[in-house]
Design a protein around this motif. Structure first.
Motif, PDB file in Angstrom:
ATOM      1  N   MET A  87      -1.683  15.581  -1.192  1.00  0.00           N
ATOM      2  CA  MET A  87      -1.474  14.170  -1.569  1.00  0.00           C
ATOM      3  C   MET A  87       0.158  14.192  -2.199  1.00  0.00           C
ATOM      4  SD  MET A  87      -2.457  11.086  -1.747  1.00  0.00           S
ATOM      5  CE  MET A  87      -4.419  11.520  -1.298  1.00  0.00           C
ATOM      6  N   PRO A  88       0.805  13.223  -1.732  1.00  0.00           N
ATOM      7  CA  PRO A  88       2.111  13.200  -2.390  1.00  0.00           C
ATOM      8  C   PRO A  88       1.939  12.951  -3.870  1.00  0.00           C
ATOM      9  CG  PRO A  88       2.106  11.692  -0.774  1.00  0.00           C
ATOM     10  CD  PRO A  88       0.511  12.176  -0.746  1.00  0.00           C
ATOM     11  N   ASP A  89       2.883  13.290  -4.751  1.00  0.00           N
ATOM     12  CA  ASP A  89       2.735  13.034  -6.140  1.00  0.00           C
ATOM     13  C   ASP A  89       2.853  11.653  -6.486  1.00  0.00           C
ATOM     14  OD1 ASP A  89       5.483  12.484  -6.600  1.00  0.00           O
ATOM     15  OD2 ASP A  89       6.072  14.421  -7.120  1.00  0.00           O
ATOM     16  N   GLU A  90       2.565  11.245  -7.620  1.00  0.00           N
ATOM     17  CA  GLU A  90       2.494   9.811  -7.898  1.00  0.00           C
ATOM     18  C   GLU A  90       4.053   9.011  -7.755  1.00  0.00           C
ATOM     19  OE1 GLU A  90       2.154   6.880 -11.873  1.00  0.00           O
ATOM     20  OE2 GLU A  90       1.184   8.777 -11.973  1.00  0.00           O
ATOM     21  N   ASN A  91       5.196   9.798  -8.152  1.00  0.00           N
ATOM     22  CA  ASN A  91       6.470   9.162  -8.150  1.00  0.00           C
ATOM     23  C   ASN A  91       6.534   9.016  -6.404  1.00  0.00           C
ATOM     24  OD1 ASN A  91       6.948   8.605 -10.548  1.00  0.00           O
ATOM     25  ND2 ASN A  91       7.557  10.694 -10.839  1.00  0.00           N
ATOM     26  N   LEU A  92       6.326  10.099  -5.727  1.00  0.00           N
ATOM     27  CA  LEU A  92       6.734   9.978  -4.246  1.00  0.00           C
ATOM     28  C   LEU A  92       5.828   8.884  -3.548  1.00  0.00           C
ATOM     29  CD1 LEU A  92       8.226  10.604  -1.741  1.00  0.00           C
ATOM     30  CD2 LEU A  92       6.473  12.930  -1.639  1.00  0.00           C
ATOM     31  N   LEU A  93       4.575   8.784  -3.720  1.00  0.00           N
ATOM     32  CA  LEU A  93       3.717   7.705  -3.181  1.00  0.00           C
ATOM     33  C   LEU A  93       4.032   6.571  -3.568  1.00  0.00           C
ATOM     34  CD1 LEU A  93       0.840   7.372  -1.823  1.00  0.00           C
ATOM     35  CD2 LEU A  93      -0.170   7.372  -3.882  1.00  0.00           C
ATOM     36  N   LYS A  94       4.569   6.184  -4.910  1.00  0.00           N
ATOM     37  CA  LYS A  94       5.162   4.634  -5.177  1.00  0.00           C
ATOM     38  C   LYS A  94       6.466   4.635  -4.476  1.00  0.00           C
ATOM     39  CE  LYS A  94       5.776   3.946  -9.578  1.00  0.00           C
ATOM     40  NZ  LYS A  94       6.270   3.721 -10.841  1.00  0.00           N
ATOM     41  N   ALA A  95       7.303   5.538  -4.123  1.00  0.00           N
ATOM     42  CA  ALA A  95       8.508   5.361  -3.649  1.00  0.00           C
ATOM     43  C   ALA A  95       8.205   4.920  -1.936  1.00  0.00           C
ATOM     44  CB  ALA A  95       9.421   6.488  -3.675  1.00  0.00           C
ATOM     45  N   ILE A  96       7.086   5.535  -1.375  1.00  0.00           N
ATOM     46  CA  ILE A  96       6.796   5.369  -0.175  1.00  0.00           C
ATOM     47  C   ILE A  96       6.381   3.888   0.217  1.00  0.00           C
ATOM     48  CG2 ILE A  96       5.209   6.206   1.684  1.00  0.00           C
ATOM     49  CD1 ILE A  96       5.402   9.230   0.714  1.00  0.00           C
ATOM     50  N   VAL A  97       5.409   3.636  -0.782  1.00  0.00           N
ATOM     51  CA  VAL A  97       4.952   2.266  -0.668  1.00  0.00           C
ATOM     52  C   VAL A  97       5.827   1.219  -0.683  1.00  0.00           C
ATOM     53  CG1 VAL A  97       3.188   0.907  -1.847  1.00  0.00           C
ATOM     54  CG2 VAL A  97       2.517   2.961  -1.252  1.00  0.00           C
ATOM     55  N   LYS A  98       6.693   1.359  -1.820  1.00  0.00           N
ATOM     56  CA  LYS A  98       7.712   0.253  -2.218  1.00  0.00           C
ATOM     57  C   LYS A  98       8.775   0.358  -0.982  1.00  0.00           C
ATOM     58  CE  LYS A  98       9.029  -0.659  -6.176  1.00  0.00           C
ATOM     59  NZ  LYS A  98       9.326  -0.902  -7.567  1.00  0.00           N
ATOM     60  N   GLU A  99       9.096   1.508  -0.330  1.00  0.00           N
ATOM     61  CA  GLU A  99       9.815   1.331   0.775  1.00  0.00           C
ATOM     62  C   GLU A  99       9.324   0.522   1.916  1.00  0.00           C
ATOM     63  OE1 GLU A  99      12.682   4.463   3.308  1.00  0.00           O
ATOM     64  OE2 GLU A  99      11.071   5.121   2.640  1.00  0.00           O
ATOM     65  N   THR A 100       8.065   0.718   2.270  1.00  0.00           N
ATOM     66  CA  THR A 100       7.402   0.024   3.358  1.00  0.00           C
ATOM     67  C   THR A 100       7.341  -1.274   2.856  1.00  0.00           C
ATOM     68  OG1 THR A 100       6.007   2.032   3.642  1.00  0.00           O
ATOM     69  CG2 THR A 100       5.259  -0.045   4.750  1.00  0.00           C
ATOM     70  N   THR A 101       7.194  -1.905   1.678  1.00  0.00           N
ATOM     71  CA  THR A 101       7.092  -3.172   1.398  1.00  0.00           C
ATOM     72  C   THR A 101       8.423  -3.838   1.612  1.00  0.00           C
ATOM     73  OG1 THR A 101       5.223  -2.669  -0.148  1.00  0.00           O
ATOM     74  CG2 THR A 101       6.304  -4.703  -0.482  1.00  0.00           C
ATOM     75  N   ALA A 102       9.434  -3.162   0.899  1.00  0.00           N
ATOM     76  CA  ALA A 102      10.889  -3.848   1.194  1.00  0.00           C
ATOM     77  C   ALA A 102      11.092  -3.551   2.744  1.00  0.00           C
ATOM     78  CB  ALA A 102      11.737  -2.621   0.347  1.00  0.00           C
ATOM     79  N   ASP A 103      10.949  -2.658   3.450  1.00  0.00           N
ATOM     80  CA  ASP A 103      11.196  -2.989   4.779  1.00  0.00           C
ATOM     81  C   ASP A 103      10.499  -4.116   5.595  1.00  0.00           C
ATOM     82  OD1 ASP A 103      12.960  -0.549   4.748  1.00  0.00           O
ATOM     83  OD2 ASP A 103      11.422   0.808   5.629  1.00  0.00           O
TER      84      ASP A 103
END
Length: 186
Positions: free
Chosen positions: A61-77
């Motif tokens: 499982m990605p760590d908390e910071n990476l997971l947040k970055a992935i989700v936020k990047e998807t939302t921004a895209d």
């Protein structure tokens, strides 16, 4: 000169697009960490093979910071795609499995209601991009055809309506790639 507010809306749309681009450029490191232990493991022949989509071992499982970055990047895209009515960027970042299932046009057509209502929805998406996601339960893995799929459900508690999402990712060449994109604003 402003006629019927059109220049104001164009300027506002341009500022929103720039804000989204800035959020992506300035706010996301997206797994660009430098891990010396991984270099040591690779030198010893125990590290993962970057061409093996699952690293030749149990996917972590990605760590908390990476997971947040992935989700936020998807939302921004996604917000950028709605803003510009251009899904090429988010589609280009998606998993090969998604691209084999849907053409870029089919992917875009799926969200045509969003693009038709973008003047109403973009302010909400803009607030989502600048806030942190709240997960609906813990992110988890599901298995499909022997592959581990990262499932992340949650929302951005934006006003007047929350942005609810269901994202799924698969790891390809060391990068989490979008496999499923579900977004609701209601």
């Amino acid at each position: 000169m402003i006629k019927n507010g059109h220049n104001y809306r164009n300027a506002l749309g341009g500022m929103l697009a720039m804000g989204i681009i800035a959020a992506i450029a300035l706010g996301c490191t997206c797994n660009k960490g430098f891990d010396l232990s991984e270099l040591s493991n690779k030198a010893n022949g125990t590290g993962s093979d970057r061409n093996d989509p699952f690293g030749g071992k149990e996917e972590a499982m990605p760590d908390e910071n990476l997971l947040k970055a992935i989700v936020k990047e998807t939302t921004a895209d996604f917000a950028y795609a709605i803003s510009e009515d251009d899904f090429s960027k988010i589609y280009g970042k998606s998993a090969p499995e998604l691209q084999k299932t849907y053409t870029e046009q089919q992917f875009k057509d799926t969200f045509s209601d969003f693009t038709r209502q973008k003047s109403t929805l973009l302010p909400i998406l803009s607030r989502a991009v600048t806030s942190d996601p709240v997960y609906d339960g813990e992110p988890k893995f599901r298995t499909e055809k022997g592959h581990k799929i990262l499932v992340v459900d949650g929302k951005y508690p934006t006003k007047p309506m929350p942005v609810t999402f269901g994202y799924e990712y698969v790891k390809r060449d060391g990068t989490w790639k979008l496999l499923v994109l579900k977004v609701y604003i209601r």
